[in-house]
Design a protein around this motif. Structure first.
Motif, PDB file in Angstrom:
ATOM      1  N   THR A  25       0.829  -1.209   0.000  1.00  0.00           N
ATOM      2  CA  THR A  25       0.000   0.000   0.000  1.00  0.00           C
ATOM      3  C   THR A  25       0.861   1.256   0.000  1.00  0.00           C
ATOM      4  O   THR A  25       0.603   2.201  -0.761  1.00  0.00           O
ATOM      5  N   VAL A  26       1.910   1.290   0.831  1.00  0.00           N
ATOM      6  CA  VAL A  26       2.740   2.493   0.879  1.00  0.00           C
ATOM      7  C   VAL A  26       3.626   2.628  -0.365  1.00  0.00           C
ATOM      8  O   VAL A  26       3.953   3.741  -0.785  1.00  0.00           O
ATOM      9  N   ILE A  27       3.986   1.497  -0.978  1.00  0.00           N
ATOM     10  CA  ILE A  27       4.738   1.565  -2.236  1.00  0.00           C
ATOM     11  C   ILE A  27       3.846   2.121  -3.339  1.00  0.00           C
ATOM     12  O   ILE A  27       4.274   2.915  -4.169  1.00  0.00           O
ATOM     13  N   SER A  28       2.592   1.679  -3.347  1.00  0.00           N
ATOM     14  CA  SER A  28       1.614   2.113  -4.344  1.00  0.00           C
ATOM     15  C   SER A  28       2.134   1.941  -5.781  1.00  0.00           C
ATOM     16  O   SER A  28       2.252   2.912  -6.529  1.00  0.00           O
ATOM     17  N   PRO A  29       2.446   0.709  -6.176  1.00  0.00           N
ATOM     18  CA  PRO A  29       2.992   0.484  -7.515  1.00  0.00           C
ATOM     19  C   PRO A  29       1.974   0.795  -8.600  1.00  0.00           C
ATOM     20  O   PRO A  29       0.801   0.434  -8.489  1.00  0.00           O
ATOM     21  N   GLN A  30       2.435   1.481  -9.647  1.00  0.00           N
ATOM     22  CA  GLN A  30       1.602   1.802 -10.798  1.00  0.00           C
ATOM     23  C   GLN A  30       2.052   0.973 -11.996  1.00  0.00           C
ATOM     24  O   GLN A  30       3.238   0.665 -12.136  1.00  0.00           O
ATOM     25  N   THR A  31       1.129   0.637 -12.860  1.00  0.00           N
ATOM     26  CA  THR A  31       1.385  -0.307 -13.948  1.00  0.00           C
ATOM     27  C   THR A  31       2.650   0.003 -14.731  1.00  0.00           C
ATOM     28  O   THR A  31       3.450  -0.881 -15.042  1.00  0.00           O
ATOM     29  N   THR A  32       2.870   1.270 -15.036  1.00  0.00           N
ATOM     30  CA  THR A  32       3.982   1.641 -15.912  1.00  0.00           C
ATOM     31  C   THR A  32       5.282   1.942 -15.162  1.00  0.00           C
ATOM     32  O   THR A  32       6.282   2.307 -15.795  1.00  0.00           O
ATOM     33  N   ASP A  33       5.303   1.777 -13.836  1.00  0.00           N
ATOM     34  CA  ASP A  33       6.522   2.043 -13.077  1.00  0.00           C
ATOM     35  C   ASP A  33       7.662   1.130 -13.513  1.00  0.00           C
ATOM     36  O   ASP A  33       7.454  -0.076 -13.729  1.00  0.00           O
ATOM     37  N   VAL A  34       8.849   1.689 -13.623  1.00  0.00           N
ATOM     38  CA  VAL A  34      10.062   0.876 -13.744  1.00  0.00           C
ATOM     39  C   VAL A  34      10.543   0.668 -12.311  1.00  0.00           C
ATOM     40  O   VAL A  34      10.994   1.600 -11.650  1.00  0.00           O
ATOM     41  N   MET A  35      10.420  -0.562 -11.836  1.00  0.00           N
ATOM     42  CA  MET A  35      10.685  -0.846 -10.427  1.00  0.00           C
ATOM     43  C   MET A  35      11.643  -2.010 -10.299  1.00  0.00           C
ATOM     44  O   MET A  35      11.573  -2.971 -11.058  1.00  0.00           O
ATOM     45  N   ILE A  36      12.540  -1.905  -9.318  1.00  0.00           N
ATOM     46  CA  ILE A  36      13.470  -3.004  -9.045  1.00  0.00           C
ATOM     47  C   ILE A  36      13.367  -3.380  -7.575  1.00  0.00           C
ATOM     48  O   ILE A  36      13.391  -2.515  -6.693  1.00  0.00           O
ATOM     49  N   GLU A  37      13.220  -4.672  -7.330  1.00  0.00           N
ATOM     50  CA  GLU A  37      13.135  -5.181  -5.963  1.00  0.00           C
ATOM     51  C   GLU A  37      14.477  -5.772  -5.567  1.00  0.00           C
ATOM     52  O   GLU A  37      15.076  -6.547  -6.314  1.00  0.00           O
ATOM     53  N   ILE A  38      14.942  -5.422  -4.371  1.00  0.00           N
ATOM     54  CA  ILE A  38      16.201  -5.918  -3.847  1.00  0.00           C
ATOM     55  C   ILE A  38      15.930  -7.067  -2.892  1.00  0.00           C
ATOM     56  O   ILE A  38      15.178  -6.923  -1.939  1.00  0.00           O
ATOM     57  N   GLY A  39      16.535  -8.222  -3.170  1.00  0.00           N
ATOM     58  CA  GLY A  39      16.381  -9.369  -2.293  1.00  0.00           C
ATOM     59  C   GLY A  39      14.964  -9.878  -2.196  1.00  0.00           C
ATOM     60  O   GLY A  39      14.383  -9.889  -1.109  1.00  0.00           O
ATOM     61  N   PRO A  40      14.376 -10.318  -3.316  1.00  0.00           N
ATOM     62  CA  PRO A  40      12.982 -10.769  -3.278  1.00  0.00           C
ATOM     63  C   PRO A  40      12.750 -12.024  -2.449  1.00  0.00           C
ATOM     64  O   PRO A  40      11.630 -12.273  -2.000  1.00  0.00           O
TER      65      PRO A  40
END
Length: 254
Positions: A25-40
């Motif tokens: 919820t606080v990240i609030s990812p949007q469809t077109t975001d370029v996002m990288i997760e560290i240590g999934p």
């Protein structure tokens, strides 16, 4: 079935759905975001991020976890980099990006300094770290937690501690509380040092011997008279200086 956590990687897997939902919820990812997760890890945050994003990037050093993630998510939805995040070149994303992750306690500080090198390309970052580290990240001058990490991060980022995550939310549970922090790069017109290397060296020197005065710790860089000329008392200690005052001292040339 949850994989066995490996001590050499400082692994503690987030398993409490309440906190997973709060973080998303606080990240609030949007469809077109370029996002990288560290240590999934096993994918507690990865799965809901993949659902909301057109594509997700992730860095995972554990080859067993990486293999499981590749088997679970298609390459059309997840680009997985099986490498040490401390050596990862974020410029390879070739775009401004957002960053999220549950950072292992044993690499959190060096990783934050590494990420700072890419602050110009970073939109924002939302991380879970040891609460003690987050307290240092957001600390203000004159408080016990204020130090080199506080100054160096606040020099480039606006920092906000969001909420605490208890040990019971993880498997295995760590011995300390964790906390969520948001980092947003400051604008290009922020107050800045003329020489970032000199600034970093002065901050390191200032906090290297916390009980000594600026007149002593910064002697290799500026004289007591020059410190006074910057409207700063050379009898003060580094822990009392704001980021702006450190910048002012750094820009004072012999």
């Amino acid at each position: 079935m949850l994989p066995r956590a490996k001590k050499q990687f400082g692994q503690h897997f987030l398993t409490d759905q309440h906190y997973i939902d709060r973080i998303i919820t606080v990240i609030s990812p949007q469809t077109t975001d370029v996002m990288i997760e560290i240590g999934p890890g096993p994918g507690a945050l990865t799965a809901p991020l993949v659902e909301r994003l057109a594509h997700l990037h992730a860095v995972e050093i554990d080859r067993d976890l990486a293999a499981a993630l590749r088997a679970r998510f298609s390459p059309e939805k997840l680009s997985l980099y099986e490498t040490d995040v401390l050596a990862f070149d974020f410029a390879a994303l070739k775009s401004r990006f957002r960053c999220v992750g549950n950072l292992p306690y044993n690499i959190s500080t060096p990783f934050l300094f590494h990420l700072g090198e890419f602050a110009d390309e970073l939109i924002d970052a939302t991380f879970m770290l040891q609460k003690e580290v987050v307290d240092r990240m957001v600390a203000g001058p004159g408080t016990p937690d204020y130090g080199r990490l506080s100054v160096m991060l606040q020099y480039r980022f606006a920092m906000t501690r969001l909420f605490v995550v208890p040990p019971s939310a993880f498997t295995p549970p760590p011995k300390v509380d964790s906390a969520i922090v948001r980092m947003v790069p400051l604008p290009a017109n922020r107050p800045a040092a003329d020489d970032s290397t000199r600034f970093a060296a002065m901050v390191t020197a200032g906090f290297g011997q916390r009980r000594k005065t600026l007149g002593n710790t910064l002697k290799p860089f500026v004289s007591a008279a020059q410190i006074s000329a910057c409207d700063i008392d050379p009898a003060r200690r580094a822990e009392t200086l704001s980021v702006a005052e450190f910048i002012r001292l750094s820009n004072c040339k012999a």
